[in-house]
Design a protein around this motif. Structure first.
Motif, PDB file in Angstrom:
ATOM      1  N   GLY A  36       0.791  -1.230   0.000  1.00 26.99           N
ATOM      2  CA  GLY A  36       0.000   0.000   0.000  1.00 26.99           C
ATOM      3  C   GLY A  36       0.820   1.276   0.000  1.00 26.99           C
ATOM      4  N   TRP A  37       2.068   1.211  -0.453  1.00 28.67           N
ATOM      5  CA  TRP A  37       2.915   2.399  -0.490  1.00 28.67           C
ATOM      6  C   TRP A  37       2.468   3.317  -1.620  1.00 28.67           C
ATOM      7  CZ3 TRP A  37       8.760   0.815   0.100  1.00 28.67           C
ATOM      8  CH2 TRP A  37       8.951   0.217   1.350  1.00 28.67           C
ATOM      9  N   SER A  38       2.596   4.617  -1.389  1.00 31.09           N
ATOM     10  CA  SER A  38       2.309   5.611  -2.421  1.00 31.09           C
ATOM     11  C   SER A  38       3.497   5.682  -3.386  1.00 31.09           C
ATOM     12  CB  SER A  38       2.092   6.985  -1.783  1.00 31.09           C
ATOM     13  OG  SER A  38       3.314   7.460  -1.230  1.00 31.09           O
ATOM     14  N   TYR A  39       3.291   6.381  -4.499  1.00 36.53           N
ATOM     15  CA  TYR A  39       4.390   6.555  -5.458  1.00 36.53           C
ATOM     16  C   TYR A  39       5.580   7.241  -4.790  1.00 36.53           C
ATOM     17  CZ  TYR A  39       1.020   5.609  -9.235  1.00 36.53           C
ATOM     18  OH  TYR A  39       0.096   5.048 -10.072  1.00 36.53           O
ATOM     19  N   ARG A  40       5.303   8.247  -3.987  1.00 32.33           N
ATOM     20  CA  ARG A  40       6.379   8.986  -3.320  1.00 32.33           C
ATOM     21  C   ARG A  40       7.124   8.094  -2.324  1.00 32.33           C
ATOM     22  NH1 ARG A  40       7.336  14.119  -3.860  1.00 32.33           N
ATOM     23  NH2 ARG A  40       5.249  14.543  -4.595  1.00 32.33           N
ATOM     24  N   GLN A  41       6.403   7.270  -1.590  1.00 35.21           N
ATOM     25  CA  GLN A  41       7.065   6.362  -0.647  1.00 35.21           C
ATOM     26  C   GLN A  41       7.965   5.383  -1.388  1.00 35.21           C
ATOM     27  OE1 GLN A  41       3.396   5.005   1.219  1.00 35.21           O
ATOM     28  NE2 GLN A  41       4.230   5.620   3.214  1.00 35.21           N
TER      29      GLN A  41
ATOM     30  N   LYS B  83      21.159  16.095  -1.196  1.00 35.69           N
ATOM     31  CA  LYS B  83      20.554  14.790  -1.459  1.00 35.69           C
ATOM     32  C   LYS B  83      19.573  14.883  -2.623  1.00 35.69           C
ATOM     33  CE  LYS B  83      18.619  10.734   0.644  1.00 35.69           C
ATOM     34  NZ  LYS B  83      18.360  10.030   1.869  1.00 35.69           N
ATOM     35  N   ARG B  84      19.667  13.926  -3.517  1.00 35.47           N
ATOM     36  CA  ARG B  84      18.777  13.851  -4.669  1.00 35.47           C
ATOM     37  C   ARG B  84      17.805  12.700  -4.460  1.00 35.47           C
ATOM     38  NH1 ARG B  84      21.755  14.337 -10.210  1.00 35.47           N
ATOM     39  NH2 ARG B  84      19.570  14.285 -10.711  1.00 35.47           N
ATOM     40  N   PHE B  85      16.631  12.822  -5.055  1.00 31.90           N
ATOM     41  CA  PHE B  85      15.608  11.788  -4.955  1.00 31.90           C
ATOM     42  C   PHE B  85      15.129  11.399  -6.345  1.00 31.90           C
ATOM     43  CE2 PHE B  85      15.231  14.118  -0.954  1.00 31.90           C
ATOM     44  CZ  PHE B  85      15.266  13.075  -0.043  1.00 31.90           C
ATOM     45  N   VAL B  86      14.707  10.158  -6.481  1.00 34.77           N
ATOM     46  CA  VAL B  86      14.074   9.712  -7.716  1.00 34.77           C
ATOM     47  C   VAL B  86      12.672  10.308  -7.752  1.00 34.77           C
ATOM     48  CG1 VAL B  86      13.193   7.693  -8.942  1.00 34.77           C
ATOM     49  CG2 VAL B  86      15.401   7.574  -7.789  1.00 34.77           C
ATOM     50  N   CYS B  87      12.288  10.843  -8.884  1.00 32.44           N
ATOM     51  CA  CYS B  87      10.971  11.475  -9.032  1.00 32.44           C
ATOM     52  C   CYS B  87       9.869  10.423  -8.900  1.00 32.44           C
ATOM     53  CB  CYS B  87      10.884  12.151 -10.394  1.00 32.44           C
ATOM     54  SG  CYS B  87       9.298  12.969 -10.674  1.00 32.44           S
ATOM     55  N   HIS B  88       8.803  10.793  -8.207  1.00 30.02           N
ATOM     56  CA  HIS B  88       7.686   9.868  -8.017  1.00 30.02           C
ATOM     57  C   HIS B  88       7.002   9.517  -9.339  1.00 30.02           C
ATOM     58  CE1 HIS B  88       5.781  13.824  -7.854  1.00 30.02           C
ATOM     59  NE2 HIS B  88       4.703  13.224  -8.299  1.00 30.02           N
ATOM     60  N   LYS B  89       7.178  10.339 -10.362  1.00 31.29           N
ATOM     61  CA  LYS B  89       6.596  10.031 -11.670  1.00 31.29           C
ATOM     62  C   LYS B  89       7.269   8.814 -12.304  1.00 31.29           C
ATOM     63  CE  LYS B  89       5.215  14.779 -12.472  1.00 31.29           C
ATOM     64  NZ  LYS B  89       5.416  15.988 -13.264  1.00 31.29           N
ATOM     65  N   THR B  90       8.506   8.562 -11.925  1.00 34.60           N
ATOM     66  CA  THR B  90       9.215   7.379 -12.400  1.00 34.60           C
ATOM     67  C   THR B  90       8.517   6.116 -11.914  1.00 34.60           C
ATOM     68  OG1 THR B  90      11.292   8.603 -12.358  1.00 34.60           O
ATOM     69  CG2 THR B  90      11.462   6.205 -12.388  1.00 34.60           C
ATOM     70  N   VAL B  91       7.985   6.176 -10.704  1.00 33.34           N
ATOM     71  CA  VAL B  91       7.269   5.023 -10.135  1.00 33.34           C
ATOM     72  C   VAL B  91       6.063   4.686 -11.001  1.00 33.34           C
ATOM     73  CG1 VAL B  91       6.015   4.152  -8.128  1.00 33.34           C
ATOM     74  CG2 VAL B  91       8.069   5.533  -7.812  1.00 33.34           C
TER      75      VAL B  91
END
Length: 133
Positions: free
Chosen positions: A77-82, A106-114
């Motif tokens: 049940g994780w969200s795209y951002r999680q 710190k860089r993060f992977v974009c939630h749109k990639t999910v």
């Protein structure tokens, strides 16, 4: 058209992945005392769910990252951002694992990639299901 993979995720939680699955809760579900929230009943037959489960197992063998994204979203049940922060960011930027999330470097992977990975995972599962039919 119903999403068989979404229903498989509910079926998976209902049949063992749910950490709050107790005999008392099962009794309450059976008697209608619990019917909303995270305890939705799956709208998929066991036969259909097992077909999806087999196709998801094939996905796990072929594409581990796609499987983990699919599992995290539909079963955990994780969200795209999680998913992007907890799973994909450490894969993409392993040197940042010990960095604080508030660190400006710190860089993060974009939630749109999910979303794109999840779409591909679903395509692969449906493809695997059609091969086996």
């Amino acid at each position: 058209m119903r999403n068989l993979i979404k229903e498989w995720g509910i079926w998976s939680r209902h049949n063992g992945y749910d950490k709050y699955n107790t005999p008392l809760l099962a009794f309450m579900r059976a008697n209608g005392a619990v019917s909303s929230g995270n305890y939705n009943e799956p709208e998929i037959s066991d036969d259909e769910a097992l077909k999806v489960d087999k196709a998801v197992g094939q996905l796990r063998q072929d594409f581990v990252v796609l499987y983990n994204v699919l599992f995290a979203h539909y079963v955990l049940g994780w969200s795209y951002r999680q998913i992007s922060r907890r799973y994909l960011t450490p894969l993409e930027y392993p040197h940042q694992v010990d960095m604080d999330d508030t660190d400006s470097r710190k860089r993060f992977v974009c939630h749109k990639t999910v979303k794109r990975l999840l779409d591909e995972a679903e395509r692969q599962v449906y493809k695997n299901m059609s091969k086996k039919s």
